[in-house]
Design a protein around this motif. Structure first.
Motif, mmCIF file in Angstrom:
data_model
loop_
_atom_site.group_PDB
_atom_site.id
_atom_site.type_symbol
_atom_site.label_atom_id
_atom_site.label_comp_id
_atom_site.label_asym_id
_atom_site.label_seq_id
_atom_site.Cartn_x
_atom_site.Cartn_y
_atom_site.Cartn_z
ATOM 1 N N LEU A 1 0.742 -1.178 -0.231
ATOM 2 C CA LEU A 1 -0.166 -0.088 0.024
ATOM 3 C C LEU A 1 0.950 1.219 0.099
ATOM 4 O O LEU A 1 0.342 2.177 -0.520
ATOM 5 N N HIS A 2 1.954 1.080 0.730
ATOM 6 C CA HIS A 2 3.063 2.357 0.642
ATOM 7 C C HIS A 2 3.483 2.535 -0.898
ATOM 8 O O HIS A 2 3.521 3.810 -1.221
ATOM 9 N N ALA A 3 3.686 1.452 -1.623
ATOM 10 C CA ALA A 3 4.221 1.738 -2.986
ATOM 11 C C ALA A 3 2.949 2.139 -3.793
ATOM 12 O O ALA A 3 3.233 3.139 -4.514
ATOM 13 N N ARG A 4 1.726 1.965 -3.255
ATOM 14 C CA ARG A 4 0.604 2.343 -4.055
ATOM 15 C C ARG A 4 0.302 3.922 -3.773
ATOM 16 O O ARG A 4 0.079 4.821 -4.516
ATOM 17 N N TRP A 5 0.190 4.156 -2.291
ATOM 18 C CA TRP A 5 -0.193 5.326 -1.804
ATOM 19 C C TRP A 5 0.762 6.383 -1.350
ATOM 20 O O TRP A 5 0.552 7.521 -0.878
ATOM 21 N N GLY A 6 1.956 5.976 -1.111
ATOM 22 C CA GLY A 6 2.824 6.954 -0.375
ATOM 23 C C GLY A 6 2.664 6.933 1.144
ATOM 24 O O GLY A 6 2.302 6.088 1.780
ATOM 25 N N ASN A 7 3.058 8.134 1.589
ATOM 26 C CA ASN A 7 2.930 8.182 2.956
ATOM 27 C C ASN A 7 1.679 8.564 3.357
ATOM 28 O O ASN A 7 1.415 9.393 4.348
ATOM 29 N N ARG A 8 0.538 8.150 2.990
ATOM 30 C CA ARG A 8 -0.676 8.166 3.565
ATOM 31 C C ARG A 8 -1.003 7.073 4.334
ATOM 32 O O ARG A 8 -2.003 6.240 4.446
ATOM 33 N N TRP A 9 -0.596 7.414 5.560
ATOM 34 C CA TRP A 9 -0.475 6.755 6.948
ATOM 35 C C TRP A 9 -1.962 6.235 7.028
ATOM 36 O O TRP A 9 -2.417 5.070 7.674
ATOM 37 N N SER A 10 -2.985 7.156 7.358
ATOM 38 C CA SER A 10 -4.385 6.905 7.587
ATOM 39 C C SER A 10 -4.956 6.091 6.727
ATOM 40 O O SER A 10 -5.838 5.123 7.220
ATOM 41 N N THR A 11 -4.541 6.169 5.455
ATOM 42 C CA THR A 11 -5.182 5.198 4.357
ATOM 43 C C THR A 11 -4.702 3.770 4.471
ATOM 44 O O THR A 11 -5.695 2.822 4.276
ATOM 45 N N ILE A 12 -3.466 3.668 4.689
ATOM 46 C CA ILE A 12 -3.048 2.372 4.742
ATOM 47 C C ILE A 12 -3.474 1.946 6.066
ATOM 48 O O ILE A 12 -3.901 0.586 6.067
ATOM 49 N N ALA A 13 -3.865 2.723 7.200
ATOM 50 C CA ALA A 13 -4.005 2.132 8.534
ATOM 51 C C ALA A 13 -5.275 1.575 8.192
ATOM 52 O O ALA A 13 -5.764 0.553 8.810
ATOM 53 N N ARG A 14 -6.378 2.049 7.413
ATOM 54 C CA ARG A 14 -7.686 1.557 7.248
ATOM 55 C C ARG A 14 -7.638 0.045 6.681
ATOM 56 O O ARG A 14 -8.721 -0.536 6.830
ATOM 57 N N SER A 15 -6.753 -0.179 6.012
ATOM 58 C CA SER A 15 -6.675 -1.695 5.258
ATOM 59 C C SER A 15 -6.165 -2.538 6.494
ATOM 60 O O SER A 15 -5.869 -3.603 6.146
ATOM 61 N N LEU A 16 -5.607 -2.047 7.554
ATOM 62 C CA LEU A 16 -4.920 -3.104 8.665
ATOM 63 C C LEU A 16 -5.904 -2.679 10.053
ATOM 64 O O LEU A 16 -5.469 -1.963 10.679
ATOM 65 N N PRO A 17 -6.997 -3.671 10.072
ATOM 66 C CA PRO A 17 -7.839 -3.075 11.375
ATOM 67 C C PRO A 17 -7.010 -3.574 12.666
ATOM 68 O O PRO A 17 -6.192 -4.387 12.569
ATOM 69 N N GLY A 18 -7.366 -2.367 13.494
ATOM 70 C CA GLY A 18 -6.410 -2.499 14.816
ATOM 71 C C GLY A 18 -5.069 -2.098 14.841
ATOM 72 O O GLY A 18 -4.688 -1.870 15.627
#
Length: 247
Positions: A88-105
């Motif tokens: 997801l970082h490769a796809r979205w870069g430093n959009r941590w909150s977006t990445i976090a939504r894909s990892l519950p918890g």
DNA sequence: AACTCCTCCAACCGCCTATCT
DNA sequence: AAGATAGGCGGTTGGAGGAGT
């Protein structure tokens, strides 16, 4: 340097413009949890007024989101989660909150911290000596190997315990056949051999890592089936809560 | 034993955006 | 429409503690 001393040096923990700063105490956590229970998430600037906390809204929100939320998964990032983060970082870069939504918890802060320590430096590794980089890689591989071995041992332990349970069932069945006139004994057998029928299923134990209110034998049988990661996570949580009380 | 390096993670800051008045 | 306020996000800092030298 302890937080207490640091607070003296940096003004942390001291009240600045009416707001407290620095590490949270167990008492503050309790107040915040109570506030969210009563009023729900949001309106963080009301917390100081309604809960009596001397923290600004931002600080309260951060504490809740990153630490107190009950659905937080604690403990080490799994290899699967690591893959997801990389992808997801490769796809979205430093959009941590977006990445976090894909990892519950997992929180954005957690993922951000993880990525920074594990992957950001990989870009710089060309400047460090190859020996050092190799040693680091080796340490990491050794850790992963140990982790895998630990999991294997756990599986073997579970298998062993399952075998013991099966044996016990067989013995109890034989005893039951020879003496089926004793209903209390049959009841006891059911309690020991089929705890899920009493509402203490394996999945329940595994999920919450709690001890059912049963006999000691129950505890012995099911003890090894706890989710160790979960326990570690909760232990850390308890440890953190405990340490905050020191200030 | 003492020092250094590295990882982890809580907490802060500043900026941006959405919502309210 | 414009200013104020709240919430959200990413970047950064710095202490703790373990591992290596």
């Amino acid at each position: 340097m302890s937080w207490g001393i640091m607070a003296q040096h940096m003004g942390w923990g001291a009240i600045e413009e009416g707001w407290r700063k620095g590490p949270w105490t167990a008492e503050e956590d309790k107040l915040l949890i109570e506030y969210v229970k009563l009023h729900g998430e949001g309106r963080w600037n009301n917390v100081s007024r309604l809960a009596g906390l001397k923290r600004n809204g931002k600080s309260c929100r951060l504490r809740w989101v990153n630490y107190l939320r009950p659905d937080l998964k604690r403990g080490q990032i799994t290899p699967h989660e690591e893959r997801v983060i990389l992808e997801l970082h490769a796809r979205w870069g430093n959009r941590w909150s977006t990445i976090a939504r894909s990892l519950p918890g997992r929180t954005d802060n957690e993922i951000k911290n993880y990525w920074r320590t594990h992957f950001k430096k990989k870009g710089k590794t060309s400047s460090e000596s190859p020996e050092k980089a190799q040693a680091r890689l080796l340490r990491r591989q050794q850790f992963q190997l140990q982790h895998q071995q630990q999991q294997l041992r756990q599986q073997q332990l579970q298998q062993h315990q399952q075998d013991q349970i099966d044996n016990m069932r067989r013995i109890l069945a034989l005893l039951d056949e020879s003496d089926n006139k004793v209903p209390t004994f049959t009841q006891l057998r059911q309690e020991i051999a089929y705890p899920e029928e009493q509402g203490y299923g394996y999945s329940m134990i595994n999920e919450y890592a709690t001890v059912p209110e049963g006999s000691n034998e129950d505890n012995i049988i099911w003890d090894g089936l706890w989710n160790l990661d979960d326990i570690t996570g909760r232990a850390n949580y308890q440890h953190n809560l405990a340490t905050t009380t020191l200030f």
